[in-house]
Design an enzyme around this catalytic site. Structure first.
Site, PDB file in Angstrom:
ATOM      1  N   GLU A 220      -8.625 -20.406 -16.644  1.00 38.07           N
ATOM      2  CA  GLU A 220      -9.224 -21.140 -15.227  1.00 38.07           C
ATOM      3  C   GLU A 220     -10.142 -22.142 -15.568  1.00 38.07           C
ATOM      4  OE1 GLU A 220     -10.591 -20.197 -10.958  1.00 38.07           O
ATOM      5  OE2 GLU A 220     -11.351 -19.206 -12.484  1.00 38.07           O
TER       6      GLU A 220
ATOM      7  N   ASP B 184      -3.954   3.917   2.899  1.00 37.60           N
ATOM      8  CA  ASP B 184      -5.362   3.777   3.213  1.00 37.60           C
ATOM      9  C   ASP B 184      -5.557   2.347   3.557  1.00 37.60           C
ATOM     10  OD1 ASP B 184      -5.030   2.432   0.905  1.00 37.60           O
ATOM     11  OD2 ASP B 184      -6.478   3.520  -0.310  1.00 37.60           O
TER      12      ASP B 184
ATOM     13  N   ASP C   4       0.862  -1.116  -0.030  1.00 33.68           N
ATOM     14  CA  ASP C   4       0.004   0.085  -0.005  1.00 33.68           C
ATOM     15  C   ASP C   4       0.936   1.002  -0.037  1.00 33.68           C
ATOM     16  OD1 ASP C   4      -1.849   1.986   0.449  1.00 33.68           O
ATOM     17  OD2 ASP C   4      -2.152   1.587   2.643  1.00 33.68           O
TER      18      ASP C   4
ATOM     19  N   ASP D 272      -5.938 -10.335 -15.538  1.00 33.08           N
ATOM     20  CA  ASP D 272      -7.130 -11.044 -15.240  1.00 33.08           C
ATOM     21  C   ASP D 272      -8.201 -10.600 -16.351  1.00 33.08           C
ATOM     22  OD1 ASP D 272      -8.625 -12.939 -13.787  1.00 33.08           O
ATOM     23  OD2 ASP D 272      -7.176 -12.707 -12.434  1.00 33.08           O
TER      24      ASP D 272
ATOM     25  N   ASP E 218      -2.139  -1.212  -3.652  1.00 34.02           N
ATOM     26  CA  ASP E 218      -2.329  -0.407  -4.692  1.00 34.02           C
ATOM     27  C   ASP E 218      -1.316  -0.578  -5.997  1.00 34.02           C
ATOM     28  OD1 ASP E 218      -0.412   1.559  -3.887  1.00 34.02           O
ATOM     29  OD2 ASP E 218      -1.905   2.139  -2.873  1.00 34.02           O
TER      30      ASP E 218
ATOM     31  N   ASP F 176     -10.546 -15.745 -16.123  1.00 38.28           N
ATOM     32  CA  ASP F 176     -11.281 -16.264 -15.029  1.00 38.28           C
ATOM     33  C   ASP F 176     -12.446 -17.290 -15.520  1.00 38.28           C
ATOM     34  OD1 ASP F 176     -11.889 -15.981 -12.323  1.00 38.28           O
ATOM     35  OD2 ASP F 176     -13.810 -15.258 -12.937  1.00 38.28           O
TER      36      ASP F 176
ATOM     37  N   ASN G 176      -0.098   4.479  -0.161  1.00 37.43           N
ATOM     38  CA  ASN G 176      -0.803   5.863   0.146  1.00 37.43           C
ATOM     39  C   ASN G 176      -1.520   5.749   1.803  1.00 37.43           C
ATOM     40  OD1 ASN G 176      -3.150   4.413  -0.564  1.00 37.43           O
ATOM     41  ND2 ASN G 176      -3.922   5.771  -1.957  1.00 37.43           N
TER      42      ASN G 176
ATOM     43  N   HIS H  97      -5.050 -16.763  -4.952  1.00 41.19           N
ATOM     44  CA  HIS H  97      -5.804 -16.103  -4.122  1.00 41.19           C
ATOM     45  C   HIS H  97      -7.156 -17.034  -3.694  1.00 41.19           C
ATOM     46  CE1 HIS H  97      -7.461 -15.892  -7.925  1.00 41.19           C
ATOM     47  NE2 HIS H  97      -8.529 -15.544  -7.535  1.00 41.19           N
ATOM     48  N   ASP H  98      -7.326 -18.099  -4.211  1.00 36.04           N
ATOM     49  CA  ASP H  98      -8.660 -18.901  -4.158  1.00 36.04           C
ATOM     50  C   ASP H  98      -8.139 -20.057  -3.126  1.00 36.04           C
ATOM     51  OD1 ASP H  98     -10.112 -17.284  -5.467  1.00 36.04           O
ATOM     52  OD2 ASP H  98      -9.836 -18.421  -7.406  1.00 36.04           O
TER      53      ASP H  98
HETATM   54  C1  NOJ Z   1     -12.481 -17.314 -10.013  1.00 36.62           C
HETATM   55  C2  NOJ Z   1     -11.526 -16.606  -9.041  1.00 36.62           C
HETATM   56  O1  NOJ Z   1     -10.138 -16.761  -9.159  1.00 36.62           O
HETATM   57  C3  NOJ Z   1     -12.120 -16.153  -7.998  1.00 36.62           C
HETATM   58  O2  NOJ Z   1     -11.508 -15.309  -7.036  1.00 36.62           O
HETATM   59  C4  NOJ Z   1     -13.586 -15.736  -8.213  1.00 36.62           C
HETATM   60  O3  NOJ Z   1     -14.409 -15.370  -6.845  1.00 36.62           O
HETATM   61  C5  NOJ Z   1     -14.594 -16.483  -9.089  1.00 36.62           C
HETATM   62  N1  NOJ Z   1     -13.552 -16.832 -10.381  1.00 36.62           N
HETATM   63  C6  NOJ Z   1     -15.487 -15.554  -9.812  1.00 36.62           C
HETATM   64  O4  NOJ Z   1     -15.021 -14.720 -10.489  1.00 36.62           O
END
Ligand code: NOJ
Length: 568
Positions: free
Chosen positions: A262, A31, A27, A104, A35, A205, A29, A335-336
């Site tokens: 994906e 907040d 980050d 993405d 970013d 995605d 700035n 991230h999932d």
């Molecule tokens: C897959 C993404 O990686 C995930 O983070 C997202 O919630 C879903 N697709 C819906 O876009």
């Protein structure tokens, strides 16, 4: 070099990808939200890792119902992340350092605040009505029994125009109607717009969900009033290859870029249909089979013991299934997913060893490796203990559902701590200083509990740093095409602690020995494997001090070794 491989050499096959989750990277700035300027400030760090490509999670305008995966304007940058000019600087600074950027691409759905949807829902006569999937009520009920990914039904009733719209994710993420040619043309125009700005590719995605089975059949033959997972009706649908071929022809093939889709619910044979050069669709895809080994079918909250034999057989099936036919992408987290060390390694006693072992695994397979921010310092799961600490819509909705149904909230909390997506979304841990050096303000999500001990500064200060080991691995991969293109041979497939494989390329042979357990294991003979072989080979990399001559056959807890049949 083998002529076939030589012909098929591609920069994106030889690249190592580093994934940045902008909200939690750095980050600039104060907040509390990462970013774009923050990423630019950390580019020297990223470059120093030796990686080639940065995948940025969505940075487009979004009301953030699902952290940017609900886009309200594809041509604008999310205000919290900065401006278009910040983004342009970031790209220029990346290119100046020889780093490529992939963005993405979220086009299975938009935000319900996207102008297309605002207009679509305003009237049945709107020219954007058919940009989305609208259906009448069936005898006063929803069109089918599909559940959405983030709890609740996949259909929401719109009282103004009196129809349901489809959303495979939250109600604020309506699905686009890819059958509509205008949707496809608008998406392709948008993709060209970004590519013309100079980006180097897309991570797409849930791209294999854009074609749905016509008629939207219910999963259950009896109307039991329950919601069901309808993956087979919305993944790999009847027109998926047509749409991707069209996208490739009209957009992707016109640029020297990479594409990674994906794609849940894909087996190797189908992956070849998506990623072979003849298919003219995608370069590679993220498959999910190995992500399912430690939880129930279609239920990630139901934890199962990791079955290494099964895990190995899945990886091996993908390695051999795509060799010479398609292209793999290899990952253990993103991230999932929860943190890989907590999931596949040991985040306590052998954290450093297991983090290095897992990185060795990723960088010695055929396919493009993807590393997620913090994986290079062995970051571990968040350690959150209270529901109020979570930010992820998937968790919040699930928790609400459990509450409403009188379910076991304690059990649910334990499941989030193990599998929840927020485990990987906590801020990047840079230092042991305030807010782990991520922000001078209060971070949008709590730091993982371990930040004082686990951070970039602390890691680099140790002689056996994970970062240094990672850089060494990247260097080794870059110097050895065998690790990128070589044939894969699985050894001791039934062993539940060791993962051993060979990579073969012309006269080169590489032996990789990984211990996925916290116990010392002695090598033993098996089909195609002689335990004395390592003793005759050259040890290139090891995550422990090199074994003494007497202990070559003893593989220490979470040990990783790479051997060569020749001097390197
Ligand atoms: C897959 C993404 O990686 C995930 O983070 C997202 O919630 C879903 N697709 C819906 O876009």
């Amino acid at each position: 070099m083998n002529a076939q491989v030589c012909m098929d050499r591609k920069w994106w096959k030889e690249a190592v990808v580093y994934q940045v989750y902008p909200r939690s990277f750095f980050d600039s700035n104060g907040d509390g939200i990462g970013d774009l300027k923050g990423i630019t400030e950390k580019l020297d760090y990223i470059k120093s890792l030796g990686v080639d490509v940065v995948w940025l999670n969505p940075v487009y305008a979004s009301p953030n119902d699902d952290n940017g995966y609900d886009i309200s304007n594809y041509f604008e940058i999310m205000q919290e992340f900065g401006t278009m000019s910040d983004w342009e600087d970031l790209l220029a600074e990346m290119h100046r350092r020889g780093l490529r950027m992939i963005m993405d691409l979220v086009v299975n759905h938009t935000s319900d605040e996207h102008q297309w949807f605002v207009s679509s829902r305003a009237s049945r006569e709107s020219k954007y009505r058919d940009y989305y999937i609208w259906r009448d009520a069936e005898g006063g009920k929803r069109p089918n029994d599909w559940g959405s990914h983030f709890s609740g039904p996949a259909w929401t009733w719109d009282s103004q125009t009196e129809q349901y719209y489809l959303h495979l994710f939250t109600g604020k993420q309506p699905d686009l109607n890819w059958e509509n040619e205008k949707v496809r043309e608008d998406v392709f125009t948008m993709m060209r717009w970004w590519l013309d700005k100079g980006i180097d590719g897309f991570r797409m995605d849930t791209i294999n969900m854009i074609s749905k089975v016509p008629g939207f059949p219910s999963v259950s033959s009896v109307d039991d009033g329950k919601l069901h997972y309808a993956g087979r009706y919305f993944t790999n649908g009847p027109h998926i290859h047509d749409y991707l071929r069209e996208m490739n022809e009209k957009v992707l093939s016109r640029y020297d870029i990479m594409s990674v889709g994906e794609c849940p619910l894909v087996a190797p044979e189908l992956a070849v249909e998506y990623t072979s050069p003849e298919a003219k669709q995608l370069n590679m895809l993220f498959q999910f089979e190995h992500m399912g080994v430690d939880h129930g079918i279609d239920n990630k909250w139901e934890g199962l013991e990791l079955d290494l034999v099964k895990f190995k057989s899945i990886i091996s099936k993908w390695q051999t299934g795509l060799h010479g036919r398609g292209w793999n992408s290899n990952y253990l987290m993103n991230h999932d997913q929860p943190r890989s060390v907590s999931r596949f390694g040991d985040d306590k006693e052998f954290r450093v060893e297991s983090a290095k072992m897992l990185l060795t695994f990723l960088l010695t397979l055929e396919g493009t490796p993807y590393i997620y921010q913090g994986e290079e310092i062995g970051m571990i799961n968040s350690g959150f203990t209270d529901i109020s600490e979570y930010r992820d819509v998937e968790i919040i909705n699930h928790n609400q559902e459990i509450k409403e149904s009188g379910g076991d909230l304690e059990k649910a909390l334990a499941a989030y701590a193990r599998m929840g997506r927020d485990n990987s979304r906590t801020p990047m841990q840079w230092t042991a200083g305030k807010n782990a050096g991520f922000s001078t303000g209060r971070p949008w999500i709590n730091l993982a509990r371990s930040w004082k001990e686990i951070n970039v500064e602390a890691d680099l200060a140790t002689p056996d740093s994970i970062i240094k080991y990672f850089k060494e691995l990247v260097g080794v991969r870059k110097r050895n095409l065998c690790l990128v293109y070589g044939e894969y041979v699985h050894l001791l497939p039934d062993d539940s602690r060791l993962f051993i494989y060979r990579r073969l390329f012309e006269d080169e042979s590489i032996l990789v020995i990984l211990n996925f357990s916290g116990e010392e294991v002695e090598l033993y003979p098996g089909k195609g494997f002689d335990p004395d072989e390592p003793g005759r080979m050259k040890l290139g990399i090891c995550n422990y001090p090199a074994p003494g001559t007497g202990s070559v056959k003893m593989i220490r807890p979470f040990e990783a070794r790479i051997y060569w049949n020749q001097d390197k």
